[in-house]
Design an enzyme around this catalytic site. Structure first.
Site, PDB file in Angstrom:
ATOM      1  N   LYS A 101      61.336 -52.837 -96.310  1.00 55.07           N
ATOM      2  CA  LYS A 101      62.001 -51.534 -96.451  1.00 55.07           C
ATOM      3  C   LYS A 101      63.459 -51.620 -95.984  1.00 55.07           C
ATOM      4  CE  LYS A 101      58.484 -49.205 -98.163  1.00 55.07           C
ATOM      5  NZ  LYS A 101      58.484 -48.699 -99.537  1.00 55.07           N
ATOM      6  N   ILE A 125      58.110 -44.147-112.864  1.00 56.91           N
ATOM      7  CA  ILE A 125      57.600 -44.026-111.491  1.00 56.91           C
ATOM      8  C   ILE A 125      56.582 -45.125-111.233  1.00 56.91           C
ATOM      9  CG2 ILE A 125      56.406 -42.536-109.832  1.00 56.91           C
ATOM     10  CD1 ILE A 125      57.566 -40.170-111.220  1.00 56.91           C
ATOM     11  N   TYR A 184      56.328 -55.352 -93.590  1.00 53.71           N
ATOM     12  CA  TYR A 184      56.595 -54.028 -94.178  1.00 53.71           C
ATOM     13  C   TYR A 184      57.986 -53.528 -93.774  1.00 53.71           C
ATOM     14  CZ  TYR A 184      55.929 -49.068 -95.365  1.00 53.71           C
ATOM     15  OH  TYR A 184      56.071 -47.803 -95.892  1.00 53.71           O
ATOM     16  N   THR A 210      48.036 -40.267 -96.946  1.00 54.89           N
ATOM     17  CA  THR A 210      47.582 -41.017 -98.134  1.00 54.89           C
ATOM     18  C   THR A 210      46.720 -42.208 -97.688  1.00 54.89           C
ATOM     19  OG1 THR A 210      49.468 -42.495 -98.059  1.00 54.89           O
ATOM     20  CG2 THR A 210      49.734 -40.488 -99.377  1.00 54.89           C
TER      21      THR A 210
HETATM   22  N1  LIG Z   1      52.070 -42.891 -96.483  1.00 54.00           N
HETATM   23  C1  LIG Z   1      53.054 -42.889 -95.594  1.00 54.00           C
HETATM   24  O1  LIG Z   1      52.908 -42.398 -94.468  1.00 54.00           O
HETATM   25  C2  LIG Z   1      54.393 -43.477 -95.959  1.00 54.00           C
HETATM   26  C3  LIG Z   1      55.416 -43.419 -94.995  1.00 54.00           C
HETATM   27  C4  LIG Z   1      56.651 -43.938 -95.312  1.00 54.00           C
HETATM   28  C5  LIG Z   1      56.862 -44.500 -96.565  1.00 54.00           C
HETATM   29  N2  LIG Z   1      55.854 -44.549 -97.467  1.00 54.00           N
HETATM   30  C6  LIG Z   1      56.133 -45.153 -98.773  1.00 54.00           C
HETATM   31  O2  LIG Z   1      55.804 -44.232 -99.797  1.00 54.00           O
HETATM   32  C7  LIG Z   1      55.435 -44.956-100.982  1.00 54.00           C
HETATM   33  C8  LIG Z   1      54.122 -44.406-101.518  1.00 54.00           C
HETATM   34  O3  LIG Z   1      53.130 -44.624-100.522  1.00 54.00           O
HETATM   35  P1  LIG Z   1      51.724 -43.876-100.535  1.00 54.00           P
HETATM   36  O4  LIG Z   1      51.458 -43.490 -99.135  1.00 54.00           O
HETATM   37  O5  LIG Z   1      51.660 -42.876-101.618  1.00 54.00           O
HETATM   38  O6  LIG Z   1      50.772 -45.114-100.863  1.00 54.00           O
HETATM   39  P2  LIG Z   1      49.317 -45.175-101.560  1.00 54.00           P
HETATM   40  O7  LIG Z   1      48.631 -43.855-101.490  1.00 54.00           O
HETATM   41  O8  LIG Z   1      48.667 -46.368-100.967  1.00 54.00           O
HETATM   42  O9  LIG Z   1      49.682 -45.444-103.109  1.00 54.00           O
HETATM   43  C9  LIG Z   1      50.339 -46.619-103.447  1.00 54.00           C
HETATM   44  C10 LIG Z   1      50.619 -46.629-104.941  1.00 54.00           C
HETATM   45  O10 LIG Z   1      51.216 -47.906-105.242  1.00 54.00           O
HETATM   46  C11 LIG Z   1      50.428 -48.555-106.254  1.00 54.00           C
HETATM   47  N3  LIG Z   1      50.348 -49.988-106.004  1.00 54.00           N
HETATM   48  C12 LIG Z   1      49.894 -50.605-104.892  1.00 54.00           C
HETATM   49  N4  LIG Z   1      49.904 -51.939-105.071  1.00 54.00           N
HETATM   50  C13 LIG Z   1      50.361 -52.158-106.333  1.00 54.00           C
HETATM   51  C14 LIG Z   1      50.589 -53.310-107.112  1.00 54.00           C
HETATM   52  N5  LIG Z   1      50.332 -54.546-106.630  1.00 54.00           N
HETATM   53  N6  LIG Z   1      51.075 -53.159-108.364  1.00 54.00           N
HETATM   54  C15 LIG Z   1      51.323 -51.923-108.883  1.00 54.00           C
HETATM   55  N7  LIG Z   1      51.140 -50.787-108.179  1.00 54.00           N
HETATM   56  C16 LIG Z   1      50.652 -50.912-106.925  1.00 54.00           C
HETATM   57  C17 LIG Z   1      49.044 -47.926-106.146  1.00 54.00           C
HETATM   58  O11 LIG Z   1      48.402 -47.967-107.412  1.00 54.00           O
HETATM   59  P3  LIG Z   1      47.227 -48.987-107.833  1.00 54.00           P
HETATM   60  O12 LIG Z   1      46.389 -49.218-106.622  1.00 54.00           O
HETATM   61  O13 LIG Z   1      46.554 -48.266-108.965  1.00 54.00           O
HETATM   62  O14 LIG Z   1      47.947 -50.216-108.296  1.00 54.00           O
HETATM   63  C18 LIG Z   1      49.377 -46.484-105.791  1.00 54.00           C
HETATM   64  O15 LIG Z   1      49.649 -45.749-106.960  1.00 54.00           O
HETATM   65  C19 LIG Z   1      55.369 -46.422-100.575  1.00 54.00           C
HETATM   66  O16 LIG Z   1      56.560 -47.074-100.968  1.00 54.00           O
HETATM   67  C20 LIG Z   1      55.298 -46.368 -99.060  1.00 54.00           C
HETATM   68  O17 LIG Z   1      55.826 -47.528 -98.459  1.00 54.00           O
HETATM   69  C21 LIG Z   1      54.624 -44.036 -97.198  1.00 54.00           C
END
Ligand SMILES: NC(=O)c1ccc[n+]([C@@H]2O[C@H](COP(=O)([O-])OP(=O)(O)OC[C@H]3O[C@@H](n4cnc5c(N)ncnc54)[C@H](OP(=O)(O)O)[C@@H]3O)[C@@H](O)[C@H]2O)c1
Length: 240
Positions: free
Chosen positions: A146, A6, A142, A179
């Site tokens: 996607k 993951i 972005y 998040t």
């Molecule tokens: N939040 C929403 O509303 C939403 C909606 C649609 C889709 N998504 C998708 O859902 C997924 C998870 O999003 P989330 O909302 O959980 O985001 P988040 O809370 O910002 O978490 C992002 C995760 O990705 C890791 N990450 C970020 N940059 C990184 C890098 N350069 N190298 C390695 N790891 C990295 C972060 O860990 P570290 O900072 O420790 O590296 C963290 O564990 C993403 O693909 C996002 O596009 C989210």
């Protein structure tokens, strides 16, 4: 045993999904992120910045003798600089494409190379976004990462079927989750993002789904392999 890889396991959706998986003693989770926040005897963390592609290519998928199921969840992602094209920081463009699209493609390539010949169940679950399916101004990079992930997943499904390698492929939009990514979206400059008020309202009105709930929905797509016959899918497809 079941093995899960993951990305983005340190916070947000990836962390909740990892914690849910670790509740089952038959599961071992390999997490990848730039930081670690989970300590568990069945959790193995790799500190990797996935926007640094050389480091991504060096990630080694282990050999498993006793696997029943092996799953790669490409979850790590960033929204990047929320600005119209012409004003975006070029390094942010590079980092966002690398993290959201190229790193998942490299990891999937190495995952399939390593495990395609194993007879166990295998799955590649790409965490996509509705933003890859609808244009949103200020999110050009972005949205296009996607959309790229969606098309990569669709072609991959065709390939694994032709190759008969028994790998389920999904590109799953997780809905709008409460998040840090949403915090960053709400912090955008109003002049750079015409939808900002809508996203501020989502938070005020309680329309963001808590990440632990979304993680449960994502887990269903992992466990119930017949849940979606379409590669392109969404947690909103769940009817019960
Ligand atoms: N939040 C929403 O509303 C939403 C909606 C649609 C889709 N998504 C998708 O859902 C997924 C998870 O999003 P989330 O909302 O959980 O985001 P988040 O809370 O910002 O978490 C992002 C995760 O990705 C890791 N990450 C970020 N940059 C990184 C890098 N350069 N190298 C390695 N790891 C990295 C972060 O860990 P570290 O900072 O420790 O590296 C963290 O564990 C993403 O693909 C996002 O596009 C989210």
């Amino acid at each position: 045993m079941n093995y899960f890889f993951i990305t983005g396991s340190s916070k947000g959706l990836g962390k909740f999904l990892t914690e849910l998986l670790l509740e089952d003693e038959n599961n071992i989770v390999y997490g990848i992120a730039r930081s670690s926040s989970i300590e568990h005897e069945r959790y193995i963390h790799s500190n990797i910045d996935l926007s640094k592609l050389n480091d991504v290519t060096l990630y080694k998928f282990p050999i498993f003798e006793n696997a029943e199921k092996i799953v790669l969840v490409n979850n790590a992602g960033m929204v990047g600089d929320v600005k119209h094209v012409g004003n975006i920081d070029n390094q942010q463009i590079i980092d966002c494409y690398n993290l959201n699209l190229i790193a998942p493609v490299i990891l999937t390539n190495n995952f399939i190379s390593k495990y395609a010949n194993l007879s166990c169940n295998k799955m590649v679950l790409n965490i996509s976004s509705g933003a890859g399916r609808t244009p949103i101004d200020g999110w050009n990079v972005y949205c296009s990462t996607k959309a790229g992930l969606d098309m990569f997943s669709q072609v991959l499904k065709e390939e694994v079927e032709i190759d008969d390698s028994n790998i389920k492929v999904l590109s799953l939009a997780p809905g709008i989750i409460d998040t840090d990514m949403q915090v960053q979206i709400r912090a955008a400059e109003e002049s750079a993002f015409s939808n900002i008020e809508k996203f501020i309202e989502y938070k005020k009105d309680g329309d963001l789904t808590p990440a632990n709930i979304t993680a449960q929905q994502v887990l269903r797509f992992i466990k119930e392999e017949g849940l979606s016959t379409n590669v392109i899918c969404s947690v909103r497809d769940l009817t019960k």
